[in-house]
Design an enzyme around this catalytic site. Structure first.
Site, mmCIF file in Angstrom:
data_model
loop_
_atom_site.group_PDB
_atom_site.id
_atom_site.type_symbol
_atom_site.label_atom_id
_atom_site.label_comp_id
_atom_site.label_asym_id
_atom_site.label_seq_id
_atom_site.Cartn_x
_atom_site.Cartn_y
_atom_site.Cartn_z
ATOM 1 N N ARG A 141 -62.655 49.071 51.778
ATOM 2 C CA ARG A 141 -62.902 47.828 50.874
ATOM 3 C C ARG A 141 -64.268 47.478 51.619
ATOM 4 N NH1 ARG A 141 -57.069 45.306 49.639
ATOM 5 N NH2 ARG A 141 -56.774 46.513 47.565
ATOM 6 N N LYS A 157 -42.436 53.747 35.610
ATOM 7 C CA LYS A 157 -41.632 53.164 34.564
ATOM 8 C C LYS A 157 -42.519 53.041 33.203
ATOM 9 C CE LYS A 157 -39.047 50.010 37.596
ATOM 10 N NZ LYS A 157 -38.610 48.482 37.721
ATOM 11 N N GLY A 193 -53.333 52.230 41.631
ATOM 12 C CA GLY A 193 -52.770 52.779 42.875
ATOM 13 C C GLY A 193 -52.451 54.229 43.367
ATOM 14 N N GLY A 199 -54.884 46.459 40.498
ATOM 15 C CA GLY A 199 -54.127 45.888 39.304
ATOM 16 C C GLY A 199 -55.464 45.207 38.388
#
Ligand code: AMP
Length: 399
Positions: A35, A200, A356, A379
Site C-alpha cells: 500500500r 458464498k 481479496g 471492498g
C-alpha cells in the site's frame, strides 16, 4: 476535477489521502508495504514538479482516540527508505497547531506525514468541521486511497467540498483503479466474461445482478456454484450451500436466460471426504456428488469449458477463487483459470482481477504481471462492481 498527470505542482502543498493501512507485526515492523509502494509514483511526481506533500491516512481501527499501537509514527522510518534523499517529517496530530505549523513550514521537495486520522471519531463520521480543518493544511487535494473510496469519511470524501474543482484530483493509483473499473463496467469490448467465485452466493449476489446487464458470459465457480446446482434439484452431497439463497439462484438463472447472458456452472468437481488439506479426493459431476463428499474445486471438464469461454473473451473481470486454493489439493481450478486469463490477456483481452482472494491467487501463482490490472481496492472495488456510486470518486468528480 483536475487531471493529476497534467497538473504542475511547483510550489504547491499537495494534501494527499493515502491508504497506509499496512499490516504491522508485534515489533511494529511492516509485513507488507504494497500500500505504501503503490502510491509512491503519485508522491514522487509532486516532488519532482517542485511541490511538497502532506500525507494523511488511517491505520487500523483505533476505538478510543490516540493509541500508540495505531500511530503512523511506526511508518516514518520505512517511508524514509522509500523516499531516498527526501526530508520526511511527522506531525503528532492530524489537526491542531503542530499540524498547521509543520504544514506551513514545509519546503518544496519535502514530505510531512500526519498522525492517524481515525484518532478522531469525526473522521469516520464524515464531520464537516474536521474535514475543513484538514483542508486548510494544503493548497490542493489529491485522493490516492482507492481502498477507502467506498467510505464517505471526512478525509476521503467530505474534504473535497473545501477545494475548487481545479484543485482536487485523483492520484495515479486511484486514477488507474477508476480507469480500469470504468473500462470493464462501462466500456467493455464484447465478448465480456465475468468470472465469479468464492464461498458464498450471498456475498456476490449484487455483483452478479449488476453484471447480468453488462456481461456476455458469467462463469460461476467456487463454493457458491453448489447453491445453483442444488436449486435445480441436483445432489451436491455435503458441499457448501446456502439453502435460503436457492430461490435467488433460480431467479438469476431465469433472468440471465431472458437477457441472453450465458451462465456457466462447473460441470464437474474435485470432491473431498472432509474439508482438510489431507482429505481423500476424487472427481465427479458437480450435480451428482455423493453424500459425505463435498466439492472443493472445479474439475478438469469445468476447467476446459471455462477456459474456452475465457479465451474467446475480449474483456474479463475476475473476482473470487474457483476452489479452496489455500490447500494444494484444491488449487488446480483457480490456477488453471488464472493461466487462461493470462493467456487471453496475451492474446489482446483486457483483464481486471479484483477482490481479496482472487488477487491473492494471482499473486500466489506469480501471474499478476500477466493480467491487465490487479486492483488493490478490495471492498471498494467490490462495491464498484455492484454498481454503487463510491463517495470518494463522486466527491472528486462533482464540481
Ligand atoms: P470470497 O471471500 O467469498 O471470495 O471466498 C473466498 C474463499 O472461498 C476462499 O477462502 C476459498 O477457500 C473459499 N472457497 C472456494 N471454493 C470453495 C468451495 N468449493 N467450498 C468451500 N469454500 C470454498
Amino acid at each position: 476535477m483536475a487531471i493529476f498527470s497534467e497538473y504542475n505542482f511547483s510550489s504547491k502543498k499537495a494534501l494527499i489521502r493515502v491508504d497506509f493501512n499496512v499490516p504491522l507485526n508485534e515489533h511494529f515492523e511492516i509485513t507488507d508495504d504494497t500500500r505504501m509502494t503503490s502510491t509512491m509514483p503519485t508522491i514522487k511526481k509532486i516532488l519532482a514538479d517542485g511541490g511538497s506533500v502532506i500525507l494523511m491516512s488511517h491505520l487500523g481501527r483505533p476505538k478510543d482516540g490516540p493509541t500508540d499501537k495505531y500511530s503512523l509514527k511506526h511508518l516514518v522510518s520505512h517511508l524514509k527508505t522509500l523516499l531516498v534523499d527526501v526530508k520526511v517529517d511527522f506531525a503528532n496530530d492530524c489537526i491542531g497547531q503542530e499540524a498547521i505549523d509543520k504544514s506551513a513550514a514545509l519546503q518544496n521537495g519535502e514530505v510531512l506525514l500526519l498522525e492517524n486520522l481515525r484518532f478522531y471519531k469525526e473522521e469516520e463520521k464524515g464531520d464537516a468541521a474536521f474535514a475543513e480543518k484538514l483542508s486548510k493544511l494544503g493548497d490542493v487535494y489529491v485522493n490516492d486511497a482507492f481502498g477507502t473510496a467506498h467510505r464517505a469519511h471526512a478525509s476521503t470524501a467530505v474534504i473535497a467540498n473545501y477545494f475548487a474543482a481545479d484543485k482536487k484530483m485523483f492520484g495515479l493509483l486511484m486514477e488507474a483503479e477508476v480507469i480500469s473499473a470504468e473500462k470493464v463496467l462501462h466500456a467493455a469490448e464484447k465478448p465480456f466474461t465475468a468470472i465469479i467465485g468464492g464461498a458464498k452466493v450471498s456475498d456476490k449476489i449484487l455483483i452478479i445482478e449488476n453484471l447480468l446487464n453488462r456481461a456476455t458470459d458469467i462463469i460461476i465457480g467456487g463454493g457458491m456454484a453448489y447453491t445453483f446446482w442444488k436449486a435445480q434439484g441436483k445432489m451436491i452431497g455435503n458441499s457448501l450451500c446456502e439453502d435460503d439463497r436457492m430461490p435467488l439462484a433460480l431467479e438469476i438463472l431465469a433472468k440471465a436466460k431472458s437477457l441472453g447472458v450465458n451462465i456457466h456452472l462447473p460441470i464437474d468437481s474435485t470432491i473431498a471426504d472432509k474439508f482438510a488439506a489431507d482429505a481423500q479426493t476424487s472427481n465427479c459431476e458437480s450435480y451428482g456428488i455423493p453424500s459425505g463428499w463435498m466439492g472443493l474445486d472445479i474439475g478438469q471438464k469445468a476447467v476446459s469449458d471455462f477456459s474456452e469461454v475465457i479465451l474467446n473473451s475480449k474483456t474479463i473481470l475476475w473476482n473470487g477463487p474457483m476452489g479452496v486454493f489455500e490447500m494444494e489439493k484444491f488449487q488446480n481450478g483457480t490456477k488453471s483459470i488464472a493461466l487462461a486469463v493470462a493467456e487471453a490477456t496475451s492474446n489482446g483481452a483486457f483483464s481486471l482481477v479484483g477482490g481479496g482472494d482472487s488477487v491473492a491467487a494471482v499473486n500466489m501463482f506469480h501471474l499478476a504481471d500477466k493480467v491487465s490490472y490487479v486492483s488493490t481496492g478490495g471492498g471498494a472495488m467490490l462495491e464498484y462492481f455492484e454498481g454503487k456510486i463510491l463517495p470518494g470518486i463522486a466527491a472528486i468528480q462533482k464540481g
